[in-house]
Motif scaffolding. Structure first.
Motif, PDB file in Angstrom:
ATOM      1  N   ILE A 169       0.842  -1.196   0.000  1.00  0.00           N
ATOM      2  CA  ILE A 169       0.000   0.000   0.000  1.00  0.00           C
ATOM      3  C   ILE A 169       0.879   1.249   0.000  1.00  0.00           C
ATOM      4  O   ILE A 169       0.642   2.201  -0.752  1.00  0.00           O
ATOM      5  N   ALA A 170       1.922   1.239   0.833  1.00  0.00           N
ATOM      6  CA  ALA A 170       2.840   2.382   0.878  1.00  0.00           C
ATOM      7  C   ALA A 170       3.582   2.543  -0.453  1.00  0.00           C
ATOM      8  O   ALA A 170       3.763   3.672  -0.947  1.00  0.00           O
ATOM      9  N   GLU A 171       4.005   1.445  -1.053  1.00  0.00           N
ATOM     10  CA  GLU A 171       4.707   1.508  -2.339  1.00  0.00           C
ATOM     11  C   GLU A 171       3.806   2.068  -3.431  1.00  0.00           C
ATOM     12  O   GLU A 171       4.241   2.885  -4.259  1.00  0.00           O
ATOM     13  N   ARG A 172       2.564   1.645  -3.442  1.00  0.00           N
ATOM     14  CA  ARG A 172       1.628   2.125  -4.461  1.00  0.00           C
ATOM     15  C   ARG A 172       1.329   3.610  -4.274  1.00  0.00           C
ATOM     16  O   ARG A 172       1.118   4.341  -5.247  1.00  0.00           O
ATOM     17  N   ALA A 173       1.336   4.070  -3.036  1.00  0.00           N
ATOM     18  CA  ALA A 173       1.156   5.501  -2.788  1.00  0.00           C
ATOM     19  C   ALA A 173       2.322   6.288  -3.377  1.00  0.00           C
ATOM     20  O   ALA A 173       2.127   7.324  -4.033  1.00  0.00           O
ATOM     21  N   THR A 174       3.532   5.792  -3.151  1.00  0.00           N
ATOM     22  CA  THR A 174       4.717   6.458  -3.700  1.00  0.00           C
ATOM     23  C   THR A 174       4.671   6.475  -5.230  1.00  0.00           C
ATOM     24  O   THR A 174       4.955   7.501  -5.862  1.00  0.00           O
ATOM     25  N   GLU A 175       4.314   5.338  -5.814  1.00  0.00           N
ATOM     26  CA  GLU A 175       4.246   5.240  -7.278  1.00  0.00           C
ATOM     27  C   GLU A 175       3.218   6.206  -7.856  1.00  0.00           C
ATOM     28  O   GLU A 175       3.374   6.708  -8.973  1.00  0.00           O
ATOM     29  N   ALA A 176       2.161   6.461  -7.108  1.00  0.00           N
ATOM     30  CA  ALA A 176       1.105   7.374  -7.562  1.00  0.00           C
ATOM     31  C   ALA A 176       1.423   8.838  -7.267  1.00  0.00           C
ATOM     32  O   ALA A 176       0.632   9.729  -7.591  1.00  0.00           O
ATOM     33  N   GLY A 177       2.587   9.084  -6.654  1.00  0.00           N
ATOM     34  CA  GLY A 177       2.974  10.449  -6.326  1.00  0.00           C
ATOM     35  C   GLY A 177       2.225  11.032  -5.151  1.00  0.00           C
ATOM     36  O   GLY A 177       2.147  12.258  -4.999  1.00  0.00           O
ATOM     37  N   LEU A 178       1.694  10.157  -4.294  1.00  0.00           N
ATOM     38  CA  LEU A 178       0.957  10.631  -3.125  1.00  0.00           C
ATOM     39  C   LEU A 178       1.905  10.802  -1.935  1.00  0.00           C
ATOM     40  O   LEU A 178       2.834  10.014  -1.767  1.00  0.00           O
ATOM     41  N   PRO A 179       1.685  11.788  -1.098  1.00  0.00           N
ATOM     42  CA  PRO A 179       2.622  12.094   0.007  1.00  0.00           C
ATOM     43  C   PRO A 179       2.372  11.279   1.270  1.00  0.00           C
ATOM     44  O   PRO A 179       2.270  11.823   2.381  1.00  0.00           O
ATOM     45  N   PHE A 180       2.270   9.975   1.109  1.00  0.00           N
ATOM     46  CA  PHE A 180       1.981   9.110   2.251  1.00  0.00           C
ATOM     47  C   PHE A 180       3.026   8.007   2.324  1.00  0.00           C
ATOM     48  O   PHE A 180       3.284   7.315   1.334  1.00  0.00           O
ATOM     49  N   ALA A 181       3.593   7.833   3.513  1.00  0.00           N
ATOM     50  CA  ALA A 181       4.698   6.880   3.671  1.00  0.00           C
ATOM     51  C   ALA A 181       4.250   5.531   4.211  1.00  0.00           C
ATOM     52  O   ALA A 181       5.014   4.574   4.167  1.00  0.00           O
ATOM     53  N   THR A 182       3.045   5.443   4.741  1.00  0.00           N
ATOM     54  CA  THR A 182       2.578   4.194   5.340  1.00  0.00           C
ATOM     55  C   THR A 182       1.133   3.930   4.946  1.00  0.00           C
ATOM     56  O   THR A 182       0.397   4.842   4.539  1.00  0.00           O
ATOM     57  N   ALA A 183       0.716   2.683   5.130  1.00  0.00           N
ATOM     58  CA  ALA A 183      -0.682   2.325   4.879  1.00  0.00           C
ATOM     59  C   ALA A 183      -1.612   3.092   5.812  1.00  0.00           C
ATOM     60  O   ALA A 183      -2.723   3.490   5.419  1.00  0.00           O
ATOM     61  N   GLU A 184      -1.172   3.311   7.039  1.00  0.00           N
ATOM     62  CA  GLU A 184      -1.998   4.043   7.997  1.00  0.00           C
ATOM     63  C   GLU A 184      -2.250   5.470   7.526  1.00  0.00           C
ATOM     64  O   GLU A 184      -3.371   5.988   7.647  1.00  0.00           O
ATOM     65  N   GLU A 185      -1.223   6.111   6.970  1.00  0.00           N
ATOM     66  CA  GLU A 185      -1.393   7.469   6.451  1.00  0.00           C
ATOM     67  C   GLU A 185      -2.362   7.480   5.278  1.00  0.00           C
ATOM     68  O   GLU A 185      -3.181   8.396   5.144  1.00  0.00           O
ATOM     69  N   VAL A 186      -2.276   6.474   4.419  1.00  0.00           N
ATOM     70  CA  VAL A 186      -3.201   6.383   3.289  1.00  0.00           C
ATOM     71  C   VAL A 186      -4.631   6.239   3.794  1.00  0.00           C
ATOM     72  O   VAL A 186      -5.552   6.924   3.328  1.00  0.00           O
ATOM     73  N   ALA A 187      -4.832   5.353   4.760  1.00  0.00           N
ATOM     74  CA  ALA A 187      -6.173   5.138   5.305  1.00  0.00           C
ATOM     75  C   ALA A 187      -6.721   6.410   5.946  1.00  0.00           C
ATOM     76  O   ALA A 187      -7.893   6.770   5.729  1.00  0.00           O
ATOM     77  N   ASN A 188      -5.902   7.091   6.720  1.00  0.00           N
ATOM     78  CA  ASN A 188      -6.356   8.315   7.380  1.00  0.00           C
ATOM     79  C   ASN A 188      -6.722   9.392   6.362  1.00  0.00           C
ATOM     80  O   ASN A 188      -7.728  10.106   6.525  1.00  0.00           O
ATOM     81  N   ALA A 189      -5.917   9.502   5.308  1.00  0.00           N
ATOM     82  CA  ALA A 189      -6.198  10.497   4.276  1.00  0.00           C
ATOM     83  C   ALA A 189      -7.467  10.139   3.504  1.00  0.00           C
ATOM     84  O   ALA A 189      -8.261  11.014   3.152  1.00  0.00           O
ATOM     85  N   ALA A 190      -7.648   8.854   3.236  1.00  0.00           N
ATOM     86  CA  ALA A 190      -8.867   8.416   2.540  1.00  0.00           C
ATOM     87  C   ALA A 190     -10.097   8.725   3.388  1.00  0.00           C
ATOM     88  O   ALA A 190     -11.126   9.202   2.881  1.00  0.00           O
ATOM     89  N   ARG A 191      -9.991   8.495   4.683  1.00  0.00           N
ATOM     90  CA  ARG A 191     -11.107   8.780   5.596  1.00  0.00           C
ATOM     91  C   ARG A 191     -11.406  10.280   5.632  1.00  0.00           C
ATOM     92  O   ARG A 191     -12.569  10.696   5.785  1.00  0.00           O
ATOM     93  N   ALA A 192     -10.357  11.097   5.471  1.00  0.00           N
ATOM     94  CA  ALA A 192     -10.522  12.551   5.507  1.00  0.00           C
ATOM     95  C   ALA A 192     -10.986  13.126   4.178  1.00  0.00           C
ATOM     96  O   ALA A 192     -11.235  14.335   4.080  1.00  0.00           O
ATOM     97  N   GLY A 193     -11.086  12.287   3.143  1.00  0.00           N
ATOM     98  CA  GLY A 193     -11.628  12.751   1.876  1.00  0.00           C
ATOM     99  C   GLY A 193     -10.613  13.068   0.795  1.00  0.00           C
ATOM    100  O   GLY A 193     -10.987  13.618  -0.254  1.00  0.00           O
ATOM    101  N   ASP A 194      -9.331  12.722   0.991  1.00  0.00           N
ATOM    102  CA  ASP A 194      -8.327  12.946  -0.041  1.00  0.00           C
ATOM    103  C   ASP A 194      -8.630  12.039  -1.236  1.00  0.00           C
ATOM    104  O   ASP A 194      -8.713  10.816  -1.095  1.00  0.00           O
ATOM    105  N   ASP A 195      -8.766  12.628  -2.416  1.00  0.00           N
ATOM    106  CA  ASP A 195      -9.189  11.861  -3.588  1.00  0.00           C
ATOM    107  C   ASP A 195      -8.185  10.791  -3.982  1.00  0.00           C
ATOM    108  O   ASP A 195      -8.560   9.654  -4.305  1.00  0.00           O
ATOM    109  N   GLY A 196      -6.907  11.139  -3.981  1.00  0.00           N
ATOM    110  CA  GLY A 196      -5.885  10.165  -4.368  1.00  0.00           C
ATOM    111  C   GLY A 196      -5.812   9.006  -3.408  1.00  0.00           C
ATOM    112  O   GLY A 196      -5.738   7.831  -3.804  1.00  0.00           O
ATOM    113  N   ALA A 197      -5.846   9.323  -2.113  1.00  0.00           N
ATOM    114  CA  ALA A 197      -5.812   8.273  -1.106  1.00  0.00           C
ATOM    115  C   ALA A 197      -7.063   7.406  -1.176  1.00  0.00           C
ATOM    116  O   ALA A 197      -7.013   6.181  -1.024  1.00  0.00           O
ATOM    117  N   ALA A 198      -8.222   8.043  -1.423  1.00  0.00           N
ATOM    118  CA  ALA A 198      -9.479   7.294  -1.510  1.00  0.00           C
ATOM    119  C   ALA A 198      -9.447   6.320  -2.680  1.00  0.00           C
ATOM    120  O   ALA A 198      -9.926   5.183  -2.569  1.00  0.00           O
TER     121      ALA A 198
END
Length: 318
Positions: A197-226
């Motif tokens: 999950i963290a690797e795919r975030a990096t590949e997509a150019g998203l500023p998230f270093a961990t799966a937890e950060e991706v989940a939190n951003a998705a919950r907050a409404g970030d389109d890329g993370a969602a």
């Protein structure tokens, strides 16, 4: 089964963390301590730290050492539980043919039992957790990698060499991402492990270093993370649908660090599995989160000791 409630020291060797705890025959965790694994340092450096962590767990449990009659160790495979050897776990690069049971037995002067961590997790869930009393269940851990354990007709399934239940390597896209664990393409692990999950975030150019950060951003409404999270949910549901169709379990239990995302993960996965599995299998299954949280590894390692035999019958070589 163990007749007397003799506590055991349980050790969990993960790709990112080492954990230790004292667990009794009722599944009560009397202590739980964690530190980074720094697996890249190799077993000669990491295992002494693990054993020190175990001693600390006993000290913090308020129990005396004489009360601890055995040690259980959970680690990702492949491993040889009978010989007590870690063969070549992908999440521990360079750890080849490590005689971890012998080393632990020398360190603690007690019988030691080794088991695949996800198989152990299934044992813990079946004995004390969400799967208590269930005849057919699947446990899936979503962590540094993805592991699985299966209970069939009330018994733990291990396979011909003890490494069965590698559910993280069910293929969800045969032309998909390369799996760091096994080298094949499109494994479930390549999409839903915390690492991927963290690797795919990096590949997509998203500023998230961990799966937890991706989940939190998705919950907050970030389109890329969602969008990334939706793909993760879809991949997990796809893999679980195949697993549910294969085993037709009453229960699927999800554990591991990625499941800290809670309902953001479990609710859409549960709905997709029920809708996508063959009707009888989909109607029969419930998908839940492990009640043990981050302690599931040590609970599982302890459960394996209790499952094997009475403490007095556990062989010294594991």
């Amino acid at each position: 089964m163990i007749a007397a409630p003799s506590p055991v020291l349980a050790l969990d060797i993960g790709g990112t963390k080492l954990a230790a705890g004292v667990v009794d025959a009722d599944g009560v965790v009397h202590s739980f301590v964690v530190e980074p694994s720094r697996a890249y340092e190799g077993p000669d450096a990491a295992l002494p730290r693990l054993f020190d962590l175990g001693r600390r767990a006993v000290a913090e449990s308020s129990l005396d050492w004489p009360a601890i009659e055995a040690v259980g160790i959970g680690c990702g495979g492949p491993l040889d539980a009978e010989r007590g050897v870690l063969i070549a776990p992908p999440h521990l690069p360079g750890w080849r043919d490590v005689p971890v049971v012998e080393l632990a037995r020398n360190a603690f002067e007690r019988p030691v039992t080794l088991e695949n961590d996800a198989t152990a997790g299934a044992a813990g869930e079946h004995r004390w957790g969400a799967g208590a009393g269930v005849r057919h269940m699947v446990y899936l851990t979503l962590s540094t990698g993805v592991g699985g354990g299966v209970v069939i007709d009330g018994g733990l399934y291990r396979g011909s060499s003890g490494n069965g239940g590698e559910l993280g390597h069910v293929t969800v896209d045969w032309r998909g991402r390369e799996c760091r664990g096994c080298g094949r393409r499109g494994c479930l692990e390549a999409y839903v492990s915390g690492t991927s999950i963290a690797e795919r975030a990096t590949e997509a150019g998203l500023p998230f270093a961990t799966a937890e950060e991706v989940a939190n951003a998705a919950r907050a409404g970030d389109d890329g993370a969602a969008a990334l999270w939706a793909e993760t949910v879809e991949a997990l549901a796809c893999g679980l649908i195949s697993i549910v169709n294969l085993f037709e379990p009453e229960l699927v239990v999800l554990g591991g660090g990625v499941t800290r995302s809670g309902e953001l993960l479990i609710e859409p996965v549960r709905d997709a599995v029920r809708a996508g599995a063959m009707r009888a299998a989909g109607d029969a299954v419930e998908v839940v989160l492990s009640p043990f949280g981050d302690r599931v590894g040590v609970v599982g390692a302890a459960a394996i000791v209790y499952d094997r035999a009475g403490l007095e019958d556990v062989p010294a070589n594991g």
